[in-house]
Scaffold this motif. Structure first.
Motif, PDB file in Angstrom:
ATOM      1  N   ASP A   1       0.818  -1.220   0.000  1.00 54.04           N
ATOM      2  CA  ASP A   1       0.000   0.000   0.000  1.00 54.04           C
ATOM      3  C   ASP A   1       0.854   1.273   0.000  1.00 54.04           C
ATOM      4  O   ASP A   1       0.365   2.343   0.346  1.00 54.04           O
ATOM      5  N   THR A   2       2.113   1.177  -0.411  1.00 53.42           N
ATOM      6  CA  THR A   2       3.014   2.322  -0.439  1.00 53.42           C
ATOM      7  C   THR A   2       3.401   2.658  -1.875  1.00 53.42           C
ATOM      8  O   THR A   2       3.969   1.822  -2.580  1.00 53.42           O
ATOM      9  N   LEU A   3       3.076   3.873  -2.279  1.00 50.11           N
ATOM     10  CA  LEU A   3       3.443   4.373  -3.599  1.00 50.11           C
ATOM     11  C   LEU A   3       4.718   5.192  -3.448  1.00 50.11           C
ATOM     12  O   LEU A   3       4.764   6.142  -2.666  1.00 50.11           O
ATOM     13  N   SER A   4       5.775   4.821  -4.163  1.00 50.69           N
ATOM     14  CA  SER A   4       7.059   5.516  -4.074  1.00 50.69           C
ATOM     15  C   SER A   4       7.355   6.203  -5.395  1.00 50.69           C
ATOM     16  O   SER A   4       7.206   5.608  -6.464  1.00 50.69           O
ATOM     17  N   VAL A   5       7.778   7.457  -5.307  1.00 51.44           N
ATOM     18  CA  VAL A   5       8.138   8.250  -6.476  1.00 51.44           C
ATOM     19  C   VAL A   5       9.545   8.755  -6.255  1.00 51.44           C
ATOM     20  O   VAL A   5       9.849   9.321  -5.202  1.00 51.44           O
ATOM     21  N   TRP A   6      10.423   8.538  -7.229  1.00 52.50           N
ATOM     22  CA  TRP A   6      11.752   9.124  -7.136  1.00 52.50           C
ATOM     23  C   TRP A   6      12.242   9.515  -8.513  1.00 52.50           C
ATOM     24  O   TRP A   6      11.788   9.000  -9.524  1.00 52.50           O
ATOM     25  N   ALA A   7      13.157  10.461  -8.497  1.00 51.73           N
ATOM     26  CA  ALA A   7      13.771  10.940  -9.739  1.00 51.73           C
ATOM     27  C   ALA A   7      15.251  11.118  -9.494  1.00 51.73           C
ATOM     28  O   ALA A   7      15.686  11.430  -8.385  1.00 51.73           O
ATOM     29  N   GLU A   8      16.014  10.941 -10.566  1.00 53.47           N
ATOM     30  CA  GLU A   8      17.462  11.074 -10.466  1.00 53.47           C
ATOM     31  C   GLU A   8      17.963  11.721 -11.749  1.00 53.47           C
ATOM     32  O   GLU A   8      17.632  11.265 -12.845  1.00 53.47           O
ATOM     33  N   VAL A   9      18.740  12.798 -11.593  1.00 52.58           N
ATOM     34  CA  VAL A   9      19.280  13.516 -12.738  1.00 52.58           C
ATOM     35  C   VAL A   9      20.782  13.644 -12.555  1.00 52.58           C
ATOM     36  O   VAL A   9      21.247  14.086 -11.506  1.00 52.58           O
ATOM     37  N   LYS A  10      21.526  13.240 -13.581  1.00 50.36           N
ATOM     38  CA  LYS A  10      22.983  13.373 -13.558  1.00 50.36           C
ATOM     39  C   LYS A  10      23.391  14.190 -14.773  1.00 50.36           C
ATOM     40  O   LYS A  10      22.963  13.915 -15.883  1.00 50.36           O
ATOM     41  N   LYS A  11      24.226  15.192 -14.542  1.00 52.35           N
ATOM     42  CA  LYS A  11      24.768  16.003 -15.631  1.00 52.35           C
ATOM     43  C   LYS A  11      26.279  16.007 -15.503  1.00 52.35           C
ATOM     44  O   LYS A  11      26.824  16.148 -14.423  1.00 52.35           O
ATOM     45  N   ASP A  12      26.951  15.897 -16.631  1.00 52.06           N
ATOM     46  CA  ASP A  12      28.410  15.863 -16.650  1.00 52.06           C
ATOM     47  C   ASP A  12      28.864  16.709 -17.832  1.00 52.06           C
ATOM     48  O   ASP A  12      28.658  16.339 -18.974  1.00 52.06           O
ATOM     49  N   GLU A  13      29.436  17.875 -17.530  1.00 56.51           N
ATOM     50  CA  GLU A  13      29.896  18.785 -18.578  1.00 56.51           C
ATOM     51  C   GLU A  13      31.411  18.938 -18.494  1.00 56.51           C
ATOM     52  O   GLU A  13      31.966  19.085 -17.418  1.00 56.51           O
ATOM     53  N   THR A  14      32.062  18.931 -19.633  1.00 59.19           N
ATOM     54  CA  THR A  14      33.508  19.130 -19.684  1.00 59.19           C
ATOM     55  C   THR A  14      33.809  20.250 -20.660  1.00 59.19           C
ATOM     56  O   THR A  14      33.261  20.296 -21.753  1.00 59.19           O
ATOM     57  N   GLN A  15      34.676  21.157 -20.242  1.00 57.13           N
ATOM     58  CA  GLN A  15      35.091  22.262 -21.108  1.00 57.13           C
ATOM     59  C   GLN A  15      36.623  22.287 -21.121  1.00 57.13           C
ATOM     60  O   GLN A  15      37.261  22.369 -20.072  1.00 57.13           O
ATOM     61  N   ILE A  16      37.209  22.202 -22.296  1.00 54.17           N
ATOM     62  CA  ILE A  16      38.661  22.236 -22.417  1.00 54.17           C
ATOM     63  C   ILE A  16      39.048  23.536 -23.108  1.00 54.17           C
ATOM     64  O   ILE A  16      38.557  23.855 -24.183  1.00 54.17           O
ATOM     65  N   ALA A  17      39.928  24.289 -22.471  1.00 53.35           N
ATOM     66  CA  ALA A  17      40.399  25.553 -23.045  1.00 53.35           C
ATOM     67  C   ALA A  17      41.853  25.762 -22.642  1.00 53.35           C
ATOM     68  O   ALA A  17      42.207  25.624 -21.482  1.00 53.35           O
ATOM     69  N   LYS A  18      42.687  26.086 -23.628  1.00 58.51           N
ATOM     70  CA  LYS A  18      44.122  26.347 -23.435  1.00 58.51           C
ATOM     71  C   LYS A  18      44.780  25.277 -22.577  1.00 58.51           C
ATOM     72  O   LYS A  18      44.837  24.125 -22.971  1.00 58.51           O
TER      73      LYS A  18
END
Length: 144
Positions: free
Chosen positions: A71-88
């Motif tokens: 009788d338990t409704l579970s809601v979850w969310a997961e967001v992963k972001k991975d940004e790479t910037q190469i300069a000089k």
């Protein structure tokens, strides 16, 4: 009455010096507010169903997982972001990770076979149908 000394620092340090370190290592500065943040919900009931509105802007419908266990409704969310910037001569890499989980205990009148979810405009709408026999339980009894 007993006095309790809660500041157990040595006497030869300046009070201002202690306050600086207290502010640097306080929980407000070091904890990740995105991980601890739970979305706000509205829960209401109409004649045919229970409705849960969960405010989660900026996500996609693929980010959500919804499970029902007993009788338990579970809601979850997961967001992963991975940004790479190469300069000089340097590389900057930023990680962003956020998640939340909410659980709701369903009443006995909820029908597990009539649960649907829709994500639109930053709001996750979960509709939980009511069992058919609960509608017939309500009747007016006339006193004679």
């Amino acid at each position: 009455m007993t006095l309790v000394n809660f500041n157990n620092r040595t006497r030869n340090t300046a009070p201002y010096f202690n306050n600086v370190f207290d502010s640097l290592f306080s929980d407000d500065v070091t904890k990740n507010k995105m991980v601890d943040k739970s979305p706000n919900v509205n829960i209401y009931e109409n004649e045919n169903a229970y409705v849960i509105e969960l405010a989660a802007p900026g996500l996609k419908k693929e980010d959500f997982q919804i499970n029902l266990k007993k009788d338990t409704l579970s809601v979850w969310a997961e967001v992963k972001k991975d940004e790479t910037q190469i300069a000089k001569d340097f590389t900057r890499k930023e990680f962003d990770y956020s998640s939340f989980a909410r659980s709701f205990n369903l009443p006995e009148t909820a029908d597990a076979d009539k649960i649907s979810a829709e994500y639109k405009d930053g709001i996750l709408n979960i509709t939980i149908g009511k069992k058919d026999d609960t509608k017939s339980q309500h009747k007016e009894i006339v006193v004679s």
